[in-house]
Design an enzyme around this catalytic site. Structure first.
Site, PDB file in Angstrom:
ATOM      1  CB  ILE A 193      -0.936   0.025   1.230  1.00  0.00           C
ATOM      2  CG1 ILE A 193      -0.133  -0.080   2.529  1.00  0.00           C
ATOM      3  CG2 ILE A 193      -1.977  -1.074   1.129  1.00  0.00           C
ATOM      4  CD1 ILE A 193      -0.978   0.011   3.787  1.00  0.00           C
ATOM      5  N   GLY A 194       2.181   1.128   0.047  1.00  0.00           N
ATOM      6  CA  GLY A 194       3.015   2.320   0.040  1.00  0.00           C
ATOM      7  C   GLY A 194       4.473   1.964   0.012  1.00  0.00           C
TER       8      GLY A 194
ATOM      9  N   GLY B  96       8.376   3.842   1.201  1.00  0.00           N
ATOM     10  CA  GLY B  96       9.087   4.955   1.809  1.00  0.00           C
ATOM     11  C   GLY B  96      10.573   4.865   1.554  1.00  0.00           C
ATOM     12  N   GLY B  97      11.314   5.760   2.193  1.00  0.00           N
ATOM     13  CA  GLY B  97      12.737   5.833   1.942  1.00  0.00           C
ATOM     14  C   GLY B  97      13.493   4.592   2.384  1.00  0.00           C
ATOM     15  CG  PHE B  98      15.419   3.935   5.327  1.00  0.00           C
ATOM     16  CD1 PHE B  98      16.690   3.416   5.263  1.00  0.00           C
ATOM     17  CD2 PHE B  98      15.247   5.290   5.375  1.00  0.00           C
ATOM     18  CE1 PHE B  98      17.791   4.252   5.268  1.00  0.00           C
ATOM     19  CE2 PHE B  98      16.331   6.131   5.377  1.00  0.00           C
ATOM     20  CZ  PHE B  98      17.609   5.626   5.317  1.00  0.00           C
TER      21      PHE B  98
ATOM     22  CB  VAL C  52       3.790   0.519   3.869  1.00  0.00           C
ATOM     23  CG1 VAL C  52       2.752   0.343   4.962  1.00  0.00           C
ATOM     24  CG2 VAL C  52       4.873   1.493   4.335  1.00  0.00           C
TER      25      VAL C  52
ATOM     26  CG  ASP D 202      10.736  13.196   5.263  1.00  0.00           C
ATOM     27  OD1 ASP D 202      10.732  14.177   4.489  1.00  0.00           O
ATOM     28  OD2 ASP D 202      10.700  12.021   4.882  1.00  0.00           O
TER      29      ASP D 202
END
Length: 906
Positions: free
Chosen positions: A557-558, A560-562, A565, A679
């Site tokens: 569903i997503g 990110g930088g690391f 998700v 952030d």
């Protein structure tokens, strides 16, 4: 030998009272001097000896504690009662005013007195003041007024001029004349609470000091701050009145209203003149109806919340409001009850209360004093209304101020305003507060030494001399053995290593310098099979459990930088978001993972995403969050599909602004240690279908202790949201988050990204859409913050609104958000507001400040293309070039650094 005259007069008085007691007292409308009575006259009656013409009120010798189940006769008062309900509306209150067996109420030509004929002196315990004429009679009116009149029926003294705890319909309360609560429902002597008028307001106050010479009062409610209060003028307050419609603070002429507070449910017309205002023994101000033949009913009360009272729970207990009343418990740091309140759990004691004006040895006060913290998010009344004892200094200065003051029992310190509040006298209960709550610290004294510690010095010396060398030798041997075993373990082949548990020292790791963080330390160079054990965190899951919960990590569903998700479902049927961390081979990735756990696992706020659990199995490291079913703000705010005009409506946008601001304010000022998010952007603001707004992704957060300088140099964040100080090698504080949030506010207003698009970005922005924004004549630059500055100065705030809303917004609210956003974008970080102030300005509890044009000059210059601040230009800034495009290098540039430069691949 004849008895002394004064003794003879006392014997005659007592004899006359005994004879009079045999006769039954019948209530009358007038009472004429001389007249004396005691409670003996009313043993078999209701105590009334005076009635108003319509029998609405009666004057009586009143036993407040008497009930049908208890025939207690020990506590009597001279009071005016509402006849039907037996509610006292005035009482002769003073020290010794209780009518006991030997106390007499006397009406004479000089006035009313309460005295004890058996005392050595016949000085009255209470009396009316000196009167200008002899008293002809005592009468009671249907308004509830008790009056002494002269022979011409002129009033010499009136109970309305000396109210006790009650204000009757039509009775004025003037400056300098407080309403004082009774001690309890059974004891009508003066209590600890009062309602007092000032030239600006009406205040409820609590007496924190019992010293009659210099009582100390604490304000806990103000009429002007009540949500129902309306200000009609700026005149000085001269009096207060109550009627069936509400409470009024009146100006000097008696007609002009300064404040009015209307009751939500006015009483019926039949009881409109039976309204009274009463300060009850708990400290609450109540408006009551006293209709004939009806029970006493509460029309309005303040404070409405039990936990807003000074002492709804024992001292230092934590009050929690609920639907069925409040509950009380000790804070974690004060987990034991002592003398009806909370005390430190470590056995230390609280110092005794000393009046603030008492003299003491200040040097001795500083010695052997320590403090226990009440914990994050716990508030106290002084931080709401009291003036700070000191401001502008750091927390250690506040602590030292309390330590040097013998009467100080603790202090509260608000970091956002650097305000220090000292606690004196009695300490009330505490309550759960918001993000900007002041941090509380209670002074403690060490526990008394045990009896064993009082052994002779010679015995201790002998034992110490024998035992210590032996223990030291044993410890040294064990240390050498452990070091040898550690060396052998390190030399063992990797495949022979056993799976062990390791404890990460998070505070030390999080404070690594920039140089040290460039390479993994020995403590971080852990094998893949080693576990990460961090005490005090949420549920720990196995990798297999999370693999099953996400169906093999199928529902992404997503990203990110690391990590990515995934949506998952736990065995308890609850939906969660599982973040699988990537790139953990680098030391930064491992630190990132531990930082998120340390921060999110110990921070709880309604506007911060909750960490449900985590997994740490070698390189498999995952975080389990609560699931927000509406996704991130950018998905809702920037979404465009075809010709659809569907957009997030303005009330929902304003709700997001306020919620996100409160979450960041809590990170900055509501935690034990200040937390920088680093952030802040729409992708890290999550929504759900119940209106929830939560700040997420603390992977780039930085913990800061009060003792630290608040500076760190590693550049973090996302292009378009970075504050100018990131590029100027300037100190980084919480004001960097404020700048980022200002950019987010403008994007919420516009419904589009702020950043000026470069050719390489066209493809990226095509996925989020490019329509909308301000009017066409102001979109040539494409940089919305510059447009916002220009249109704000022209007062054209409606043109800044997302065109998809087609004007469906309150223009005043749009202006407020734009003004707050521009204040957040000030070039000078010190002149940006704190997040606590930003939150207050957004929700309307504080007026929005006016942004300073001179601090927004850099936005205009970038918007007009006078400077080039692409990543290549950042290198120019680092080389120290003096000028570009005619602009001096002393100008602070906006934040436009690529995400890869800041935090690795995304």
């Amino acid at each position: 030998m004849a008895p002394p005259p004064d003794l003879l007069s006392r014997l005659i008085l007592l004899l006359s009272l005994a004879v009079a007691a045999a006769a039954r007292i019948v209530p009358v409308q007038y009472l004429y001097p001389p007249f004396n009575l005691t409670y003996f006259h009313f043993i078999d009656t209701n105590g009334a000896f005076l009635l108003s013409p319509g029998s609405n009120f009666s004057a009586a010798v009143y036993n407040a504690g008497a009930t049908e189940a208890s025939d207690s006769q020990s506590c009597f008062f001279f009071s005016v009662l509402h006849t039907a309900s037996r509610t006292p509306v005035w009482t002769a209150t003073a020290a010794g005013s209780t009518l006991l067996e030997s106390v007499v109420l006397s009406l004479s030509a000089t006035g009313l007195r309460l005295f004890d004929p058996s005392a050595a002196q016949l000085d009255p315990a209470w009396s009316t003041p000196r009167l200008r004429e002899p008293v002809a009679a005592l009468r009671l009116l249907d308004t509830g007024e008790l009056a002494l009149i002269d022979a011409r029926n002129a009033t010499l003294w009136s109970s309305l001029d000396r109210p006790t705890d009650t204000l009757i319909h039509g009775q004025p309360l003037r400056l300098g004349t407080p309403l004082t609560s009774s001690a309890s429902d059974q004891d009508l002597s003066p209590g600890a609470y009062r309602l007092v008028l000032t030239p600006n307001d009406a205040l409820l106050q609590w007496a924190t000091s019992s010293s009659s010479a210099s009582p100390a009062f604490l304000t806990y409610w103000a009429l002007s701050s009540d949500p129902a209060a309306v200000q009609d003028s700026s005149h000085a307050v001269a009096s207060m009145a109550v009627n069936a419609s509400g409470i009024y603070l009146l100006a000097e002429n008696g007609r002009g209203t300064v404040y009015r507070l209307l009751f939500p449910s006015p009483p019926p017309a039949a009881s409109s003149k039976g309204i009274i205002l009463k300060v009850d023994p708990s400290g609450r101000l109540r408006a009551l109806t006293l209709a004939a033949g009806a029970a006493v009913a509460t029309v309005w009360a303040a404070p409405a919340n039990d936990c807003d009272l000074p002492l709804p729970c024992p001292s230092l207990s934590l009050c929690t409001a609920g639907g069925n009343g409040s509950t009380c418990m000790c804070p974690d740091a004060l987990s034991t009850y002592s003398n009806g309140g909370c005390a430190p759990a470590d056995g230390s004691s609280l110092p005794a209360a000393i009046p603030p004006d008492s003299s003491c040895d200040a040097g001795k006060a500083v010695k052997k004093v320590s403090y226990v913290s009440l914990g994050a998010g716990i508030g106290y009344l002084p931080t709401k209304f009291a003036q700070a004892d000191a401001s502008g200094d750091a927390l250690p200065a506040c602590r030292d101020l309390c330590s040097a003051n013998c009467s100080c029992l603790g202090f509260f310190y608000r970091n956002s305003s650097r305000s220090c509040f000292l606690l004196h006298g009695r300490i009330g209960s505490v309550f759960r507060a918001g993000a900007d709550a002041a941090a509380g610290f209670i002074k403690t004294l060490p526990p008394p030494p045990p009896a064993s510690s009082r052994r002779s010095l010679s015995l201790i010396t002998i034992v110490f001399g024998i035992v210590f060398p032996t223990v030291a030798a044993v410890l040294m041997s064990l240390l050498l053995y452990a070091m040898g075993a550690q060396c052998l373990r390190r030399r063992r082949p990797q495949h022979l290593k056993k799976s062990t548990s390791s404890w990460f020292k998070l505070p030390a790791m999080l404070s690594l310098s920039r140089a040290a963080s460039s390479a993994p330390s020995a403590s971080e160079d852990l094998g893949d099979d080693e576990d990460v054990l961090i005490p005090g965190l949420p549920t720990r899951f196995t990798y297999g459990e999370l693999d099953a919960a996400t169906d093999g990590f199928k529902w992404q569903i997503g990203c990110g930088g690391f990590g990515s998700v995934f949506r998952g479902e736990l065995p308890d049927r609850s939906t969660v978001a599982v973040k699988r961390m990537n790139g953990l081979g680098a030391g930064q990735g491992r630190r990132e993972f531990l930082t998120e756990i340390a921060v999110i696992g110990n921070v709880h706020h309604v506007n911060l995403v909750k960490l449900r659990g985590f997994c740490a199995e070698g390189a498999r490291q995952l975080l389990v969050y609560e699931f927000m079913n509406q996704g991130s703000l950018d998905q809702t705010l920037f979404r465009r599909s075809g010709n659809s005009t569907a957009a997030l409506e303005w009330p929902a946008r304003l709700h997001v602004c306020v919620g996100a601001a409160r979450g960041l304010a809590y990170l900055h000022g509501g935690c034990d240690r200040k937390i920088l998010h680093c952030d802040v952007k729409p992708e890290n603001i999550l929504l759900d279908d119940r209106g929830g707004v939560k700040i997420a992704d603390f992977g780039l957060a930085k913990l800061m202790s009060p003792e630290q300088s608040g500076l760190f140099t590693t550049m973090r964040g996302t292009r378009g949201y970075l504050a100018p100080e990131w590029l100027m090698n300037a100190p980084i504080t919480d004001k960097a988050d404020v700048y980022s949030f200002g950019m987010v506010l403008l994007e919420i207003v516009r419904g589009r990204k702020n950043s000026k698009k470069q050719p390489e970005e066209e493809e990226e922005h095509a996925t989020t859409g490019s329509s909308g924004g301000a009017s066409s004549e102001h979109t040539t630059s494409g940089y919305f913050p510059a447009v916002a500055v220009e249109l704000h100065e022209q007062g054209r705030h409606a043109e800044l609104l997302d065109p998809r809303l087609e004007g469906r917004a309150d223009v005043a609210q749009v202006e407020r958000v734009v003004r707050v956003a521009l204040c957040c974008l000030h070039e000078d970080a010190a002149l940006r507001p704190t997040m606590a102030i930003v939150s207050a300005m957004l929700d309307g509890s504080m007026d929005a400040a006016e942004p300073r044009p001179d601090l927004l000059r850099y936005l205009r210059m970038y918007g007009r293309g006078l400077v080039d601040l692409r990543p290549a230009a950042v290198g120019w800034m680092a080389k120290g070039s003096d000028t570009t495009a005619g602009v001096s290098s002393s100008w602070s540039p906006p934040s436009c650094v690529s995400a890869q430069q800041l935090s690795g691949p995304r």
